[in-house]
Motif scaffolding. Structure first.
Motif, short mmCIF file in Angstrom:
data_model
loop_
_atom_site.label_atom_id
_atom_site.label_comp_id
_atom_site.label_asym_id
_atom_site.label_seq_id
_atom_site.Cartn_x
_atom_site.Cartn_y
_atom_site.Cartn_z
N SER A 179 15.87 -4.59 8.27
CA SER A 179 15.87 -3.39 7.44
C SER A 179 15.80 -3.75 5.96
O SER A 179 15.08 -3.11 5.18
CB SER A 179 17.13 -2.56 7.71
OG SER A 179 17.13 -2.05 9.02
N ALA A 180 16.54 -4.76 5.57
CA ALA A 180 16.52 -5.19 4.17
C ALA A 180 15.14 -5.68 3.77
O ALA A 180 14.67 -5.41 2.65
CB ALA A 180 17.56 -6.29 3.96
N LEU A 181 14.49 -6.39 4.68
CA LEU A 181 13.13 -6.86 4.39
C LEU A 181 12.16 -5.69 4.28
O LEU A 181 11.29 -5.65 3.40
CB LEU A 181 12.67 -7.83 5.49
CG LEU A 181 13.40 -9.18 5.53
CD1 LEU A 181 13.04 -9.95 6.80
CD2 LEU A 181 13.06 -10.01 4.29
N ASP A 182 12.31 -4.71 5.16
CA ASP A 182 11.45 -3.53 5.13
C ASP A 182 11.66 -2.72 3.85
O ASP A 182 10.72 -2.07 3.37
CB ASP A 182 11.73 -2.63 6.34
CG ASP A 182 11.25 -3.25 7.65
OD1 ASP A 182 10.41 -4.17 7.60
OD2 ASP A 182 11.72 -2.81 8.72
N GLU A 183 12.88 -2.79 3.31
CA GLU A 183 13.17 -2.04 2.08
C GLU A 183 12.52 -2.68 0.86
O GLU A 183 12.47 -2.07 -0.21
CB GLU A 183 14.69 -1.95 1.88
CG GLU A 183 15.38 -1.05 2.90
CD GLU A 183 16.89 -1.27 2.94
OE1 GLU A 183 17.40 -2.07 2.11
OE2 GLU A 183 17.55 -0.64 3.79
N GLY A 184 12.06 -3.91 0.99
CA GLY A 184 11.29 -4.54 -0.08
C GLY A 184 12.11 -5.16 -1.20
O GLY A 184 11.60 -5.32 -2.32
N HIS A 185 13.36 -5.54 -0.92
CA HIS A 185 14.17 -6.20 -1.94
C HIS A 185 13.54 -7.54 -2.32
O HIS A 185 13.08 -8.29 -1.46
CB HIS A 185 15.58 -6.44 -1.42
CG HIS A 185 16.32 -5.18 -1.08
ND1 HIS A 185 16.99 -4.43 -2.02
CD2 HIS A 185 16.46 -4.53 0.11
CE1 HIS A 185 17.54 -3.39 -1.42
NE2 HIS A 185 17.23 -3.42 -0.14
#
Length: 254
Positions: A179-185
């Motif tokens: 999810s964190a990767l999908d959020e683009g951080h």
């Protein structure tokens, strides 16, 4: 005669067992009791039975049992007391005092702050921090990890701090990372709330290696031999030896 039995979790990884022994040996030097033994709940020896036998054989009549555990969960409430109650039946004249896990303490949460600084990577404004707990079916685990996460939100520069777990609780570490990767951080910091190295830390490392992305993933060190956690365990030993109020699980009467 007083004795102290340290009950560590145990691991099938030799490095983890050696790290636990090294850590406890350091704490033993801070405790003024002549009879002190180390044992393991599972996956390593000596076992609780073997460690207790050594103490009793050396003359211990009052034994403080110290769970070398971060948080209260099944091992603390069920597994260790079951073994201790078996031992009590065989040794009714020995007095046993059962200590508490370390629990949620500001000085322990501050270790995560130190581990973040030790990465020598300054967080960007959009960086995310994942606090990774072991996980347990006991509801207190999520309460404790959530409290730790809230403190880190307040004491670190991260605007996005999330708790996740390696077992039994949700969200799982894998799901939280995806999810964190999908959020683009641009950066994702991973802070394992684990005491020693072992299978779970290896799992974190392998999971990160399997996720290729444009995000910079920074994995912090586990809590390890930090002086604050040494002092925290020493304090648990001393309060148990001196029979201060123990809020933990009470052993059944033999």
């Amino acid at each position: 005669m007083k004795g102290v039995l340290y009950v560590s979790h145990g691991s099938r990884i030799k490095e983890a067992t050696e790290e636990a022994i090294s850590f406890i040996e350091t704490v033993k030097e801070k405790v003024d009791v002549s009879l002190q033994e180390i044992c393991f709940l599972e996956l390593a020896e000596p076992t609780i039975h073997q460690g207790m036998h050594k103490l009793i054989e050396k003359g211990a009549t009052e034994i403080s049992v110290i769970p070398v555990l971060l948080l209260s969960a099944g091992h603390y409430f069920k597994d260790i007391p079951e073994v201790l109650n078996e031992i009590k039946v065989k040794h009714p004249d020995v007095v046993f005092t059962y200590g508490q896990p370390l629990g949620v303490q500001p000085r322990l949460t501050n270790i995560i702050n130190d581990r973040l600084k030790e990465t020598h990577v300054l967080p960007h404004s959009d960086a995310k921090l994942l606090v990774v707990g072991r996980g347990s079916y006991n509801p207190q685990t999520k309460i404790d990890i959530s409290a730790i996460t809230e403190t880190l939100y307040e004491t670190t520069p991260f605007d996005d701090v999330e708790a996740c777990y390696l077992a039994a609780c949700e969200p799982s570490f894998e799901d939280a990372l995806e999810s964190a990767l999908d959020e683009g951080h641009s950066q994702i910091y991973i802070a394992p709330y684990l005491w020693f190295t072992g299978v779970l830390e290896k799992h974190i490392e392998s999971t990160v290696q399997n996720h290729k992305s444009n995000s910079d993933i920074i994995v912090c060190e586990h809590l390890g031999h930090h002086e604050a956690i040494q002092e925290a365990l020493k304090d648990r030993v001393l309060e148990t030896i001196h029979h201060e109020e123990i809020r933990g699980f009470a052993l059944n009467k033999g």
